[in-house]
Design a protein around this motif. Structure first.
Motif, PDB file in Angstrom:
ATOM      1  N   GLY A 100       0.840  -1.195   0.000  1.00 30.27           N
ATOM      2  CA  GLY A 100       0.000   0.000   0.000  1.00 30.27           C
ATOM      3  C   GLY A 100       0.871   1.238   0.000  1.00 30.27           C
ATOM      4  N   SER A 101       0.290   2.379  -0.427  1.00 27.38           N
ATOM      5  CA  SER A 101       1.119   3.595  -0.348  1.00 27.38           C
ATOM      6  C   SER A 101       1.367   3.977   1.100  1.00 27.38           C
ATOM      7  CB  SER A 101       0.564   4.751  -1.170  1.00 27.38           C
ATOM      8  OG  SER A 101      -0.814   4.798  -1.121  1.00 27.38           O
ATOM      9  N   ASP A 102       0.537   3.494   2.015  1.00 25.01           N
ATOM     10  CA  ASP A 102       0.791   3.727   3.447  1.00 25.01           C
ATOM     11  C   ASP A 102       2.212   3.311   3.834  1.00 25.01           C
ATOM     12  OD1 ASP A 102      -1.747   4.637   3.967  1.00 25.01           O
ATOM     13  OD2 ASP A 102      -2.462   2.775   4.865  1.00 25.01           O
ATOM     14  N   PHE A 126      -4.727  13.830   4.430  1.00 27.91           N
ATOM     15  CA  PHE A 126      -4.745  12.424   4.818  1.00 27.91           C
ATOM     16  C   PHE A 126      -4.048  12.206   6.176  1.00 27.91           C
ATOM     17  CE2 PHE A 126      -2.869   8.059   3.693  1.00 27.91           C
ATOM     18  CZ  PHE A 126      -4.027   7.393   4.081  1.00 27.91           C
ATOM     19  N   TYR A 129      -0.096  10.967   7.275  1.00 29.00           N
ATOM     20  CA  TYR A 129       1.153  11.752   7.290  1.00 29.00           C
ATOM     21  C   TYR A 129       1.560  12.110   8.724  1.00 29.00           C
ATOM     22  CZ  TYR A 129      -0.497  12.391   2.446  1.00 29.00           C
ATOM     23  OH  TYR A 129      -1.005  12.197   1.190  1.00 29.00           O
ATOM     24  N   ALA A 170      -1.085  15.763  -1.035  1.00 25.55           N
ATOM     25  CA  ALA A 170      -1.915  14.747  -1.702  1.00 25.55           C
ATOM     26  C   ALA A 170      -2.640  15.436  -2.853  1.00 25.55           C
ATOM     27  CB  ALA A 170      -2.919  14.152  -0.718  1.00 25.55           C
ATOM     28  N   ASN A 174      -7.172  14.140  -0.192  1.00 30.97           N
ATOM     29  CA  ASN A 174      -8.205  13.501   0.622  1.00 30.97           C
ATOM     30  C   ASN A 174      -8.298  14.301   1.920  1.00 30.97           C
ATOM     31  OD1 ASN A 174      -9.828  11.819   2.114  1.00 30.97           O
ATOM     32  ND2 ASN A 174      -8.369  10.131   2.252  1.00 30.97           N
ATOM     33  N   ASP A 198       1.377  12.747  -3.243  1.00 35.25           N
ATOM     34  CA  ASP A 198       0.655  11.489  -3.048  1.00 35.25           C
ATOM     35  C   ASP A 198      -0.474  11.432  -4.079  1.00 35.25           C
ATOM     36  OD1 ASP A 198      -1.039   9.462  -2.228  1.00 35.25           O
ATOM     37  OD2 ASP A 198      -0.831   9.920  -0.098  1.00 35.25           O
ATOM     38  N   ALA A 200      -2.534   8.898  -4.841  1.00 34.99           N
ATOM     39  CA  ALA A 200      -3.337   7.681  -4.628  1.00 34.99           C
ATOM     40  C   ALA A 200      -4.591   7.679  -5.520  1.00 34.99           C
ATOM     41  CB  ALA A 200      -3.747   7.567  -3.159  1.00 34.99           C
ATOM     42  N   TYR A 201      -5.092   8.882  -5.859  1.00 34.88           N
ATOM     43  CA  TYR A 201      -6.330   8.986  -6.657  1.00 34.88           C
ATOM     44  C   TYR A 201      -6.053   9.455  -8.087  1.00 34.88           C
ATOM     45  CZ  TYR A 201      -8.220   8.592  -1.994  1.00 34.88           C
ATOM     46  OH  TYR A 201      -8.508   8.146  -0.724  1.00 34.88           O
ATOM     47  N   SER A 224      -1.165   4.214  -5.641  1.00 41.46           N
ATOM     48  CA  SER A 224      -1.838   3.099  -4.955  1.00 41.46           C
ATOM     49  C   SER A 224      -2.596   2.228  -5.960  1.00 41.46           C
ATOM     50  CB  SER A 224      -2.836   3.688  -3.961  1.00 41.46           C
ATOM     51  OG  SER A 224      -3.592   2.672  -3.370  1.00 41.46           O
ATOM     52  N   SER A 226      -5.114   0.555  -4.494  1.00 42.21           N
ATOM     53  CA  SER A 226      -6.336   0.360  -3.702  1.00 42.21           C
ATOM     54  C   SER A 226      -7.565   0.952  -4.376  1.00 42.21           C
ATOM     55  CB  SER A 226      -6.185   1.023  -2.334  1.00 42.21           C
ATOM     56  OG  SER A 226      -5.117   0.463  -1.635  1.00 42.21           O
ATOM     57  N   LYS A 227      -7.389   2.070  -5.054  1.00 42.22           N
ATOM     58  CA  LYS A 227      -8.548   2.839  -5.502  1.00 42.22           C
ATOM     59  C   LYS A 227      -8.956   2.438  -6.920  1.00 42.22           C
ATOM     60  CE  LYS A 227      -7.585   4.916  -1.639  1.00 42.22           C
ATOM     61  NZ  LYS A 227      -8.361   4.686  -0.437  1.00 42.22           N
ATOM     62  N   ARG A 235      -3.388  -4.680  -0.284  1.00 44.98           N
ATOM     63  CA  ARG A 235      -2.291  -3.776   0.056  1.00 44.98           C
ATOM     64  C   ARG A 235      -1.208  -3.748  -1.022  1.00 44.98           C
ATOM     65  NH1 ARG A 235      -4.055  -0.861   1.448  1.00 44.98           N
ATOM     66  NH2 ARG A 235      -2.542   0.150   2.790  1.00 44.98           N
ATOM     67  N   ALA A 236      -1.351  -2.842  -1.945  1.00 44.18           N
ATOM     68  CA  ALA A 236      -0.333  -2.699  -2.990  1.00 44.18           C
ATOM     69  C   ALA A 236      -0.255  -1.244  -3.452  1.00 44.18           C
ATOM     70  CB  ALA A 236      -0.650  -3.604  -4.183  1.00 44.18           C
TER      71      ALA A 236
HETATM   72  C1  LIG Z   1      -4.255  10.435   0.011  1.00 44.08           C
HETATM   73  C2  LIG Z   1      -4.105   8.985   0.320  1.00 44.08           C
HETATM   74  N1  LIG Z   1      -2.905   8.408   0.227  1.00 44.08           N
HETATM   75  C3  LIG Z   1      -2.722   7.105   0.493  1.00 44.08           C
HETATM   76  C4  LIG Z   1      -3.782   6.313   0.892  1.00 44.08           C
HETATM   77  C5  LIG Z   1      -3.511   4.888   1.264  1.00 44.08           C
HETATM   78  O1  LIG Z   1      -3.472   4.106   0.153  1.00 44.08           O
HETATM   79  P1  LIG Z   1      -3.055   2.558   0.259  1.00 44.08           P
HETATM   80  O2  LIG Z   1      -4.315   1.792   0.397  1.00 44.08           O
HETATM   81  O3  LIG Z   1      -2.335   2.304  -1.032  1.00 44.08           O
HETATM   82  O4  LIG Z   1      -2.147   2.427   1.444  1.00 44.08           O
HETATM   83  C6  LIG Z   1      -5.052   6.848   0.990  1.00 44.08           C
HETATM   84  C7  LIG Z   1      -6.173   5.997   1.429  1.00 44.08           C
HETATM   85  O5  LIG Z   1      -7.252   6.378   1.695  1.00 44.08           O
HETATM   86  C8  LIG Z   1      -5.216   8.229   0.715  1.00 44.08           C
HETATM   87  O6  LIG Z   1      -6.415   8.803   0.840  1.00 44.08           O
END
Ligand SMILES: Cc1ncc(COP(=O)(O)O)c(C=O)c1O
Length: 368
Positions: A100-102, A126, A129, A170, A174, A198, A200-201, A224, A226-227, A235-236
């Motif tokens: 995950g990007s987390d 988000f 951070y 981000a 988010n 970031d 992710a979206y 990410s 995930s989305k 988790r990737a």
């Molecule tokens: C801005 C942002 N970055 C990263 C993530 C986490 O993504 P991942 O599921 O790849 O860890 C999210 C998840 O909601 C997010 O909103």
């Protein structure tokens, strides 16, 4: 000698962790189901920015057929290098995958932070951070966005001092859903501080600065699966880094950070990107329909979004009360009540039938 593992003076627990504020995760399906009494398969889950269409059928098939789950995965995830390079359009020497990007947020902070170093967050944003910053011994410096939720570049620059090591942006952000223009990101990069964008979206906005990473020694892009690819549960994610940072992250990460299932899922998702992009298109058009329906109804005021969720002001009623009212009907959304997000709701874009159910469930508030 005994140690006080509760924390506090004399405890071996690191001081900065004793009063850490936990990251507030969304609840799992069975907990949500128990809370509202609606069976899992009838829940309308619009609280996690997850993909309502799920993963690619190719992922399901490949996972079912894989015979070697008892063998450890490749720590360098070599089979992902070529497809990721092709997808991102940047050389593989810049790219590292993670859980995950987390995980990549955490790894970036491990690379750059000494205890007490500062990390700038463009709030509201988000929650991982500040969480990961604290875990890594750093201090978060929140710099508020302006009234339209744009990054206040001048204020970020003014907040930088010699202890500032990282700036997080981000884009789309988010929970606000807006993109930071490339020009503003470049102004942050020009400060010389490591700037983490970031994305992710990204797939819902089409805006990226990934191609700029090879030209800047202090620009990092995180992405990410995930989305857009519906792999939240597996988790990737991956990061696009300057070559020296990518090389160091490959060394310091735990060896098997991307498990076999996630690796297969990423490979198959990239091989089925056209299918997944058609789901992204459906979500983008549903985002417009959801926004239009909300505007017509007049209970919530949707803000513009380039992501797979919409932040809304509450025009009639109270955000918390609406969230709880919807929950009783098995519809889950996020609610906020903090500076810059007073009395606001964030609704993930679902399928058309989810929009219809949501609008119907909001009708009792229409009278004011
Ligand atoms: C801005 C942002 N970055 C990263 C993530 C986490 O993504 P991942 O599921 O790849 O860890 C999210 C998840 O909601 C997010 O909103």
């Amino acid at each position: 000698m005994t140690h006080d593992v509760e924390g506090g003076p004399g405890s071996p627990i690191r001081g900065h962790l004793t009063d850490i504020e936990p990251y507030e995760p969304i609840l799992p399906l069975d907990a949500l189901s128990e809370r509202c009494g609606v069976p899992v398969d009838r829940l309308i889950k619009l609280d996690g920015n997850e993909n309502p269409y799920g993963c690619s059928p190719r992922v399901r098939r490949a996972l079912a057929d894989y015979p070697f789950y008892h063998i450890y995965p490749d720590p360098q995830h070599r089979e992902l290098q070529e497809p990721l390079e092709r997808y991102v359009g940047v050389g593989r020497e810049h790219i590292v995958a993670g859980s995950g990007s987390d995980e990549l947020i955490d790894l970036v902070l491990r690379v750059f932070l000494e205890p007490g170093d500062k990390v700038i967050d463009c709030v509201p944003t988000f929650g991982m951070y500040p969480f990961s910053t604290t875990v890594c011994g750093g201090k978060t410096v929140p710099v508020p966005r302006n009234d339209s939720y744009d990054v206040d570049v001048a204020a970020v620059k003014a907040a930088i001092d010699r202890r500032t090591k990282v700036i997080f942006v981000a884009s789309p952000n988010n929970p606000t859903g807006n993109v930071t223009p490339k020009g503003d990101i470049l102004k942050l990069v020009e400060t010389g501080v490591v700037t983490v964008v970031d994305e992710a979206y990204y797939e819902f906005s089409g805006h990226t600065v990934a191609a700029l990473v090879p030209k800047h020694p202090n620009l990092i892009v995180l992405r990410s699966f995930s989305k857009w690819a519906g792999l939240g549960g597996l988790r990737a994610g991956y990061g696009v880094f300057p070559v020296n940072v990518a090389a160091l992250i490959r060394v310091i990460k735990i060896p098997y950070n991307v498990n076999i299932a996630a690796m297969i899922a990423v490979r198959e998702s990239l091989a089925d990107a056209d299918y997944l992009k058609s789901n992204v298109k459906a979500i983008i058009s549903e985002r417009k329909r959801l926004s239009d329906r909300l505007k017509e109804q007049g209970v919530l005021e949707p803000l513009p979004s380039e992501a797979n969720f919409i932040l809304c002001r509450v025009l009639k009623g109270d955000a918390r009360e609406i969230k709880h009212g919807l929950e009783k009907k098995g519809i889950f959304i996020r609610y906020f009540d903090r500076p810059l997000l007073r009395n606001m709701l964030r609704i993930s874009v679902g399928k058309p039938e989810h929009t219809d159910a949501l609008i119907e469930a909001l009708a009792p508030w229409q009278g004011g």
